[in-house]
Design a protein around this motif. Structure first.
Motif, PDB file in Angstrom:
ATOM      1  N   GLY A 119       4.499  -6.860   4.086  1.00 36.27           N
ATOM      2  CA  GLY A 119       3.458  -6.166   4.813  1.00 36.27           C
ATOM      3  C   GLY A 119       2.998  -4.945   4.056  1.00 36.27           C
ATOM      4  O   GLY A 119       3.327  -4.748   2.876  1.00 36.27           O
ATOM      5  N   LEU A 120       2.226  -4.093   4.734  1.00 37.16           N
ATOM      6  CA  LEU A 120       1.709  -2.871   4.141  1.00 37.16           C
ATOM      7  C   LEU A 120       2.623  -1.701   4.464  1.00 37.16           C
ATOM      8  O   LEU A 120       3.031  -1.519   5.624  1.00 37.16           O
ATOM      9  N   PHE A 121       2.936  -0.916   3.444  1.00 39.30           N
ATOM     10  CA  PHE A 121       3.814   0.241   3.627  1.00 39.30           C
ATOM     11  C   PHE A 121       3.161   1.433   2.933  1.00 39.30           C
ATOM     12  O   PHE A 121       2.694   1.318   1.786  1.00 39.30           O
ATOM     13  N   PRO A 122       3.140   2.616   3.598  1.00 44.00           N
ATOM     14  CA  PRO A 122       2.455   3.772   3.000  1.00 44.00           C
ATOM     15  C   PRO A 122       3.317   4.467   1.941  1.00 44.00           C
ATOM     16  O   PRO A 122       4.494   4.720   2.141  1.00 44.00           O
ATOM     17  N   VAL A 123       2.698   4.778   0.825  1.00 46.95           N
ATOM     18  CA  VAL A 123       3.384   5.515  -0.235  1.00 46.95           C
ATOM     19  C   VAL A 123       2.327   6.155  -1.139  1.00 46.95           C
ATOM     20  O   VAL A 123       1.297   5.535  -1.446  1.00 46.95           O
ATOM     21  N   GLN A 124       2.542   7.392  -1.494  1.00 47.30           N
ATOM     22  CA  GLN A 124       1.674   8.109  -2.432  1.00 47.30           C
ATOM     23  C   GLN A 124       0.205   8.082  -2.019  1.00 47.30           C
ATOM     24  O   GLN A 124      -0.693   7.893  -2.820  1.00 47.30           O
ATOM     25  N   GLY A 125      -0.009   8.230  -0.699  1.00 50.04           N
ATOM     26  CA  GLY A 125      -1.369   8.404  -0.203  1.00 50.04           C
ATOM     27  C   GLY A 125      -2.123   7.141   0.146  1.00 50.04           C
ATOM     28  O   GLY A 125      -3.311   7.219   0.464  1.00 50.04           O
ATOM     29  N   ALA A 126      -1.484   5.963   0.107  1.00 55.19           N
ATOM     30  CA  ALA A 126      -2.195   4.723   0.429  1.00 55.19           C
ATOM     31  C   ALA A 126      -1.226   3.692   0.988  1.00 55.19           C
ATOM     32  O   ALA A 126      -0.018   3.753   0.742  1.00 55.19           O
ATOM     33  N   PHE A 127      -1.771   2.748   1.749  1.00 60.02           N
ATOM     34  CA  PHE A 127      -0.977   1.615   2.228  1.00 60.02           C
ATOM     35  C   PHE A 127      -0.973   0.544   1.140  1.00 60.02           C
ATOM     36  O   PHE A 127      -2.031   0.032   0.757  1.00 60.02           O
ATOM     37  N   GLU A 128       0.210   0.235   0.649  1.00 60.63           N
ATOM     38  CA  GLU A 128       0.345  -0.741  -0.420  1.00 60.63           C
ATOM     39  C   GLU A 128       1.097  -1.968   0.083  1.00 60.63           C
ATOM     40  O   GLU A 128       1.944  -1.870   0.986  1.00 60.63           O
ATOM     41  N   SER A 129       0.815  -3.114  -0.523  1.00 63.82           N
ATOM     42  CA  SER A 129       1.530  -4.338  -0.192  1.00 63.82           C
ATOM     43  C   SER A 129       2.961  -4.250  -0.729  1.00 63.82           C
ATOM     44  O   SER A 129       3.184  -3.816  -1.862  1.00 63.82           O
ATOM     45  N   ALA A 130       3.901  -4.673   0.099  1.00 62.86           N
ATOM     46  CA  ALA A 130       5.315  -4.591  -0.297  1.00 62.86           C
ATOM     47  C   ALA A 130       6.100  -5.703   0.370  1.00 62.86           C
ATOM     48  O   ALA A 130       5.771  -6.152   1.476  1.00 62.86           O
ATOM     49  N   VAL A 131       7.144  -6.152  -0.299  1.00 61.02           N
ATOM     50  CA  VAL A 131       8.098  -7.084   0.278  1.00 61.02           C
ATOM     51  C   VAL A 131       9.404  -6.327   0.475  1.00 61.02           C
ATOM     52  O   VAL A 131       9.819  -5.551  -0.400  1.00 61.02           O
ATOM     53  N   SER A 132      10.031  -6.500   1.625  1.00 57.97           N
ATOM     54  CA  SER A 132      11.232  -5.728   1.942  1.00 57.97           C
ATOM     55  C   SER A 132      12.416  -6.642   2.185  1.00 57.97           C
ATOM     56  O   SER A 132      12.263  -7.796   2.613  1.00 57.97           O
ATOM     57  N   ARG A 175      27.014  -0.468   7.553  1.00 62.29           N
ATOM     58  CA  ARG A 175      26.138  -0.090   6.448  1.00 62.29           C
ATOM     59  C   ARG A 175      24.854  -0.905   6.541  1.00 62.29           C
ATOM     60  O   ARG A 175      24.890  -2.114   6.755  1.00 62.29           O
ATOM     61  N   GLU A 176      23.741  -0.207   6.376  1.00 63.76           N
ATOM     62  CA  GLU A 176      22.442  -0.872   6.365  1.00 63.76           C
ATOM     63  C   GLU A 176      21.693  -0.516   5.089  1.00 63.76           C
ATOM     64  O   GLU A 176      21.551   0.662   4.754  1.00 63.76           O
ATOM     65  N   ASP A 177      21.234  -1.542   4.385  1.00 66.95           N
ATOM     66  CA  ASP A 177      20.449  -1.375   3.162  1.00 66.95           C
ATOM     67  C   ASP A 177      19.030  -1.870   3.410  1.00 66.95           C
ATOM     68  O   ASP A 177      18.832  -2.997   3.878  1.00 66.95           O
ATOM     69  N   PHE A 178      18.061  -1.025   3.079  1.00 61.00           N
ATOM     70  CA  PHE A 178      16.654  -1.367   3.216  1.00 61.00           C
ATOM     71  C   PHE A 178      15.963  -1.057   1.901  1.00 61.00           C
ATOM     72  O   PHE A 178      15.992   0.082   1.427  1.00 61.00           O
ATOM     73  N   SER A 179      15.373  -2.074   1.277  1.00 66.72           N
ATOM     74  CA  SER A 179      14.710  -1.870  -0.013  1.00 66.72           C
ATOM     75  C   SER A 179      13.314  -2.468   0.025  1.00 66.72           C
ATOM     76  O   SER A 179      13.071  -3.500   0.665  1.00 66.72           O
ATOM     77  N   LEU A 180      12.381  -1.811  -0.680  1.00 73.08           N
ATOM     78  CA  LEU A 180      10.986  -2.228  -0.755  1.00 73.08           C
ATOM     79  C   LEU A 180      10.614  -2.463  -2.211  1.00 73.08           C
ATOM     80  O   LEU A 180      10.903  -1.615  -3.068  1.00 73.08           O
ATOM     81  N   LEU A 181       9.980  -3.571  -2.492  1.00 77.36           N
ATOM     82  CA  LEU A 181       9.402  -3.849  -3.798  1.00 77.36           C
ATOM     83  C   LEU A 181       7.889  -3.865  -3.621  1.00 77.36           C
ATOM     84  O   LEU A 181       7.340  -4.716  -2.926  1.00 77.36           O
ATOM     85  N   PHE A 182       7.213  -2.887  -4.247  1.00 79.10           N
ATOM     86  CA  PHE A 182       5.768  -2.763  -4.071  1.00 79.10           C
ATOM     87  C   PHE A 182       5.043  -3.756  -4.970  1.00 79.10           C
ATOM     88  O   PHE A 182       5.399  -3.960  -6.130  1.00 79.10           O
ATOM     89  N   LEU A 183       4.000  -4.361  -4.390  1.00 83.86           N
ATOM     90  CA  LEU A 183       3.251  -5.417  -5.084  1.00 83.86           C
ATOM     91  C   LEU A 183       1.845  -4.994  -5.465  1.00 83.86           C
ATOM     92  O   LEU A 183       1.123  -5.770  -6.112  1.00 83.86           O
TER      93      LEU A 183
END
Length: 296
Positions: A119-132, A175-183
């Motif tokens: 989905g879309l995740f906000p980073v550095q001023g914009a919503f970017e596509s990312a897989v989590s 323990r919970e791990d959450f990682s995002l790879l921006f596309l």
């Protein structure tokens, strides 16, 4: 109630000690049993609560005029319920006589759940596509003391028994791990992650079970048993810690699904994302084990 259970266990041990005088000198008095099995605790607040909690917060989004606009967001990646986890351990047996035995042992349990989303995740001023990827891991260690009653026993062939035990559960970890790879966008191919950890100790469980063992010879048997554990109380997690590689330059205020409350106990965000609720855990549930016992 917890002290009462401990007093009962102490009196039970003291009452059975004199019976050991009746043990046959030629018999195999001691046994050791490595075991492996499953435990399916009733972790309702995790399975139906926290695992559905979203990641949310506020981000500064840059508009076409170059201005920062604070924007609320919700990112969902719900995890499946925890399946019954693997339980491994070691048990020592003292055969007081043909009918009664004292048990002492310890084991470790762990269960894991995992989910992916895009989905879309906000980073550095914009919503970017990312897989989590989102992963939750729950584990504990336990020590127990118990009593076994051999209800139907045929020497060197089989043994059907009932047992009761008191379990002290410690080193409970989540323990919970959450990682995002921006596309897309400037952060494309970069990863960002969040790790949340919490723990607890000192939970008392009572367990009743029944089982059977089949003798290969007079010193070796294979066995299986099933039972149910009942907690003396619900418990909460504490000592919450959060590690992340999100930075101030990402222009993001992130609210994770699980955080320490004002009293130090962990709280989880409701599925609606509107408020937090105390995470209370019950380890009541069934157990099934397979054992190999060596007598000596």
């Amino acid at each position: 109630m917890r002290n009462a259970a401990r007093r009962f266990l102490f009196l039970l041990v003291m009452s059975l000690l004199p019976i050991s005088a009746y043990a046959e000198d030629a018999g195999r008095v001691w046994g050791i049993s490595p075991y492996v099995g499953m435990h399916g605790p009733n972790l309702e607040n995790l399975n139906s609560g926290h695992f559905r909690s979203p990641y949310s917060g506020t981000a500064d989004i840059i508009d076409e005029f170059g201005f920062n606009n604070p924007t609320s967001f919700v990112y969902r990646n719900p995890m499946p319920e925890l399946e019954p986890g693997a339980l491994v351990g070691l048990e020592f047996i003292w055969n007081i006589n043909e009918k009664h035995a004292l048990l002492i042992g310890g084991g470790s349990w762990e269960a894991t759940t995992f989910a992916t989303a895009q989905g879309l995740f906000p980073v550095q001023g914009a919503f970017e596509s990312a897989v989590s990827q989102r992963k939750g891991d729950m584990s504990y260690n336990e020590f127990y003391l118990g009593w076994r009653y051999n209800a139907v026993r045929k020497p060197k062939k089989y043994n059907l028994y009932l047992r009761m035990s008191a379990h002290e559960v410690f080193d409970i970890d989540y323990r919970e791990d959450f990682s995002l790879l921006f596309l897309s966008g400037p952060p494309r191919s970069f990863r960002k992650s969040v790790v949340v950890q919490a723990q607890a100790t000192g939970l008392l469980l009572l367990q009743g079970a029944g089982g059977a063992e089949w003798f290969i010879n007079d010193w070796l048997s294979l066995g299986a048993e099933a039972g149910y554990t009942l907690g003396m109380k619900e418990m909460t997690l504490g000592d919450g810690r959060l590690n992340t590689d999100f930075r101030d330059t990402d222009n993001l205020f992130l609210q994770v699904p699980i955080v320490p409350g004002v009293n130090g106990s962990m709280q989880y965000k409701l599925e609606s994302g509107e408020e937090y609720r105390e995470l209370r855990l019950s380890f009541d549930g069934w157990k099934a084990l397979f054992k190999v016992t060596v007598y000596y």
